[in-house]
Design a protein around this motif. Sequence first.
Motif: not given
Length: 193
Positions: A106-115
Amino acid sequence: MSAYKGPTPLKKDGSSIQSILKKRNFERIPGDNPCVRAGVPLSIGWAHIQHDPISLDDYENAKGPPRDEIEMMVPAGVRKSMLRDEFKVSIADLNAAMKSVNICKRQRAHTLKTERLEVLEEFRQSAKRKFKRAVGKAVSSSQQAEELWENSYEAVRSDYLEKALEGELIDLELDVTPGVNAIDSLHSVESAS
């Protein structure tokens, strides 16, 4: 079956070197790699079983063909049963490992979305810094308003004087008090003539 066909290493004096292979099998434990699609990832632990040493030639002759990429993947159900049945990992440990892996996913997915938003945030912060440099931090809002009025008065006055010299406008006195729009008063004079 692939067999080792290379030459046996030789010493400088011409005698051969006997290569010995020491093989260990390590225990498997629940891992923490978030790249698995489902289930518990596998990892190796510190405990191991030491096998008897064998010669390199015997090992190369006995080993099978290398596995391809598909054969390297272990399905989620097989990983879970391997850990639970062969290595006696408790269900609680399996669930804890899956929970930590899912949090990391989930943290990785959030990082990709907010990048993508980070680029916009950097642009906003840069524009804010440039604006502060241009306007100045120490200038108060009343000073800014006064400067804007003076600048607009000078702009309207110079425009009025140009048109007056060309004979397009009649004499008038501009009202430059705050709240009165000098540009609107000029437009009303132009439309009246």
